[in-house]
Structures are given as structure tokens and as C-alpha cells.
Design an enzyme around this catalytic site. Structure first.
Site, short mmCIF file in Angstrom:
data_model
loop_
_atom_site.label_atom_id
_atom_site.label_comp_id
_atom_site.label_asym_id
_atom_site.label_seq_id
_atom_site.Cartn_x
_atom_site.Cartn_y
_atom_site.Cartn_z
N ASP A 175 0.83 -1.21 0.00
CA ASP A 175 0.00 0.00 0.00
C ASP A 175 0.86 1.25 0.00
O ASP A 175 1.26 1.75 1.04
CB ASP A 175 -0.91 -0.05 1.23
CG ASP A 175 -1.95 1.05 1.27
OD1 ASP A 175 -2.14 1.73 0.24
OD2 ASP A 175 -2.57 1.23 2.33
N GLU A 207 -2.40 10.63 0.60
CA GLU A 207 -3.65 9.86 0.56
C GLU A 207 -4.02 9.31 1.93
O GLU A 207 -5.20 9.23 2.29
CB GLU A 207 -3.51 8.71 -0.43
CG GLU A 207 -4.80 7.94 -0.69
CD GLU A 207 -5.04 6.77 0.27
OE1 GLU A 207 -6.17 6.25 0.31
OE2 GLU A 207 -4.09 6.39 0.99
N GLU A 208 -3.01 8.95 2.71
CA GLU A 208 -3.28 8.31 4.00
C GLU A 208 -3.77 9.28 5.07
O GLU A 208 -4.22 8.85 6.13
CB GLU A 208 -2.01 7.59 4.50
CG GLU A 208 -1.50 6.49 3.60
CD GLU A 208 -2.35 5.23 3.63
OE1 GLU A 208 -3.38 5.23 4.32
OE2 GLU A 208 -1.98 4.25 2.97
#
Length: 452
Positions: A175, A207-208
Site C-alpha cells: 500500500d 492519501e493516507e
């Protein structure tokens, strides 16, 4: 310590047998099945043996053999170099520079879009297409969650050369640096065979932690003009090779309670904020199981129940002091309906549970970023289909309407979400190589659809 034990393990090699997605909560109707681990991560067998890691760290001559496997493959060596760069959210600059340099060396025009400080998104298109705009966008993210875990290789001693059993581990190995690598090499393969393919690549930061990279791209009229240039967007996240038909929405909120401090030996002289907040939290915790007509949050056939997680609970300063304040922070994975409707249901539930106590309030102000369930396209044959419960950058990419219809959006990638973010994050060499073919299949379908 080694010990003799009865080893029981179940093979997941029968990928063709449909089974409920392991992420599916009770009540969720899976649209297709994918196993919780790849065939490379679980073996089949029953017997008496030595209990040990089926993928021990490579050592000695075996380690050199594994390094030779990686070095012999441009895909695997690129993935190794990218995973070896620490890129925890907020610190993606080195990873972005590495990807940009690689793409420029492979005849891409690269735009480094500023996001904040030294953080940039990478947007790339073939240099040969300098006077045209890409129509098919492959995108994933460069940032990872903490902590950084170095790249490492592991083998199964019983079949040390089997590419489905050589495991790559490290933070971001799944990821989402596996998706980044597979998307880039899928694009290179397609452009080698079809130099006119209108491809674009977008690798974002953040994104996280809220999606600030994708939001910056969305708001840039140079890169995301109106009407949208893109007719197809392919998002890369760990889906175990399944096409994702959609994922739940998300919102958050706080429950705040105020009280009056006093000595705990004389609690009637004060008012406990903790005691005041507990009825509200009991109701909140049950909202996903309460029917809508009784004041609960909605469910759907596609996504199952709405789920809530009281992730933070704080209150008081000492056991001998009646607590003057209490706070809970709650995350909601929304299975149906709108964010506004969900917020209204939550506020009404807390008011009812506390008999409209003015000392207990719901506050959405720290969680303004929210979105409803995200439906995605799954019209390309040859993939298993599923839904997922995790969030992605899909709702953060706001594309302008096209005159010829809506933009196709696909979500696909190698690796399992069940190891992403964990200390055992990793995937096999074979899985990473397989993902290149999956992305190529999605791109080819988009090309055939538009050229037809």
C-alpha cells in the site's frame, strides 16, 4: 523457540472458488469472492513438523539468489528502490523525485505539481504526446503510514525459486507502491506496443491523511481542465486482484460532555461528564444495528451495515476528582444515504439518549471532510468483483463532466488490505508481476471502448 506442533493450514490456491470477501461484515452481500491471503502466503498440508516462519528471511547464498531475481527484473528492482525510500505522509519528497527521474528517463514529460512545502504530486504523459492530452489516467499514492519498515526478501525453503513464494516485505510494499510500480510498467508495455495510447500517470501525496495531494490535483485547472480530458481513471490500491464495485462512505464526529468538578468522596457536589456521556455512546455504538425507522443509520444490500468505531474516549484528570469534561471521537463507515442525513440521525440519537441534556453535544466541526458511498465501474470481464470497507482517494478526485457521458472509474491492485499498514506488510514477486497484466487489461478495455 522451535517446538513440535500440529501444523494445519488451508490452501488458498483455489482462487476460482467464490467465497465471501473476508472484509465483509455480517449482513454485507459480497459481489464476488477473494481470499484473505494469496496462494503464496498460505500453503496446504497437515502433519507433524517444526513450527517456523514459512517465509524466513533469506540468508547466505539463498539471499544472493533472491537478489538476482530482483536485479534481473526492471519491475522488481524499481519496486525495491521505491519501497526502500521512506515516504511517510508529509515526507514524500524523495519518493516523488525518484519516480519523476525514472519517468523522465523513460520518455515521459513530468509535471511536479506543488502541494505543500517540498511535497509534490507527479503527473506524467508520454513525451511523444506533447501536443495531446491523456485520456486514460492511472493513479495511486506515494505516501505510507508509519512506521517505516525496511525492504526485505523472504523465501519458502521447500520451493525457493517459485516466484509465487518469494515474498517482498516492507512499508508500502503493498500500500501502495506495488500499485505504483505495476501501473508504470503496464503503461510502458502498452506504449511499447501502441505508441499512440493516450495514457497519463498521476502519483499523489497525502492519501493516507486526508488526500491533500489528490485535492490539489482536482483544483488545478491546468492539469484537470473542464470538461474533463479523462474518460477513464484507474485507481491503484490493494484489492487482491479484484475489481472493486465500490466502497463505503466516511464521516466523523465528536461527542462532548461538560460537568462540574468536585471531590470524589462527595460526588453529589459536582456532576460527572463521564457519566453524562455514557448513554450517548451506548446509543452511538448501536446505530449500525438499529433499523432506520427506529432512528438507526442505513444499511444496503451492496455494502452491508453502516459501522461505527468509538476510537478515542477521554475524560477526567484523576480518580479522586469528579470529571468536568469528557470527549469521544467516532468514525463512521457509511453504507447508504447522504452525509447530511447521517449527521441528522446521529445528532437526533444523541439528543434522545441523553434526554436532550444540554451538557452533551455532537460536534462535526473537526470532521468536515466526509463523503457518501462510492460506486465504481466493474464492466471489464475477467476479474473477480467485490466491495471494500476502506477509504481511498476516489472521492477526492473531482473531475469535470464530459459531454459524452460519465467518467469510468476502476479500483484495482495487487496485495491484501489485511497486511497493509501492518508489521507484516508484503506480497510475492508473482503477485506484483501479475498486477501488471491486470492494469494492462483495464487499459486495453478502455482503449477498445473509445476507439470502437
Amino acid at each position: 523457540m522451535r517446538s513440535l506442533t500440529l501444523l494445519l493450514s488451508l490452501s488458498t490456491a483455489l482462487r476460482s472458488v467464490a467465497a465471501p470477501h473476508p472484509a465483509s461484515p455480517q449482513g454485507q452481500i459480497p459481489l464476488g469472492g477473494i481470499p484473505s491471503a494469496s496462494t503464496s502466503e498460505v500453503g496446504i498440508g497437515i502433519g507433524i513438523g517444526i513450527e517456523e516462519d514459512p517465509f524466513p528471511p533469506a540468508a547466505g547464498s539463498g539471499h544472493n539468489d533472491l537478489e538476482d531475481v530482483i536485479n534481473a527484473s526492471p519491475l522488481l528492482s524499481f519496486h525495491r528502490d521505491l519501497v526502500s525510500i521512506e515516504s511517510i505522509s508529509g515526507h514524500e519528497a524523495r519518493a516523488a523525485a525518484f519516480v519523476a527521474d525514472f519517468l523522465e528517463a523513460h520518455n515521459f514529460t513530468v509535471v511536479k505539481q506543488p502541494v505543500a512545502g517540498d511535497r509534490v504530486n507527479i503527473f506524467a504523459s508520454p513525451r511523444a504526446h506533447a501536443h495531446s492530452r491523456p485520456e486514460i489516467l492511472l493513479t495511486s499514492h506515494l505516501d505510507t503510514v508509519p512506521p517505516f519498515i525496511p525492504y526485505s526478501l523472504h523465501r519458502n525453503d521447500s520451493r525457493p525459486t517459485d516466484r509465487q513464494l518469494i515474498r517482498i516485505a516492507g512499508r508500502g510494499a503493498v500500500d501502495a507502491k506495488a500499485s505504483v510500480a505495476a501501473q508504470i510498467f503496464a503503461a510502458l508495455d502498452i506504449l511499447h506496443a501502441d505508441p499512440s495510447a493516450p495514457l497519463g500517470l498521476l502519483f499523489v501525496v497525502g492519501e493516507e491523511v486526508g488526500g491533500d495531494g489528490m485535492k490539489a490535483f482536482s483544483h488545478d485547472p491546468r492539469l484537470n481542465p473542464a470538461p474533463s480530458r479523462f474518460h477513464t481513471v484507474i485507481f491503484g490500491e490493494p484489492t487482491d486482484f479484484a475489481l472493486v464495485a465500490g466502497h463505503k462512505g466516511m464521516l466523523g464526529f465528536e461527542v462532548l460532555a461538560s460537568g462540574r468538578p468536585a471531590h470524589s468522596g462527595y460526588p453529589w457536589l459536582g456532576r460527572s461528564a463521564v457519566s453524562a456521556i455514557l448513554p450517548a455512546l451506548r446509543r452511538v455504538d448501536a446505530l449500525g444495528h438499529i433499523p432506520v425507522h427506529h432512528g438507526g443509520l442505513p444499511a444496503s444490500h451492496k455494502y452491508g451495515r453502516t459501522t461505527l468505531n468509538i476510537g478515542v474516549l477521554e475524560g477526567g484528570v484523576a480518580t479522586n476528582v469528579v470529571p468536568a469534561a469528557a470527549r469521544a471521537d467516532v468514525a463512521v463507515r457509511l453504507a447508504a444515504g447522504s452525509v447530511d442525513d447521517a449527521r441528522a440521525i446521529i445528532a437526533a440519537a444523541v439528543a434522545d439518549a441523553t434526554h436532550r441534556d444540554p451538557a452533551v453535544v455532537v460536534d462535526f466541526s473537526r470532521h468536515l471532510e466526509a463523503y457518501p458511498p462510492q460506486d465504481l465501474d466493474v464492466d471489464v470481464p475477467g476479474f473477480e468483483i467485490t466491495t471494500v470497507n476502506y477509504g481511498t482517494d476516489v472521492p477526492n478526485l473531482h473531475l469535470h463532466p464530459r459531454p459524452d457521458g460519465p467518467v469510468k472509474r476502476y479500483l484495482y491492485g495487487p496485495g491484501s488490505i489485511f497486511v497493509a499498514h501492518g508489521e507484516n506488510e508484503g506480497l510475492t514477486v508473482g503477485a506484483l508481476e501479475e498486477a501488471v497484466g491486470g492494469y494492462k487489461k483495464l487499459v486495453q478495455a478502455a482503449l477498445e471502448r473509445t476507439r470502437a
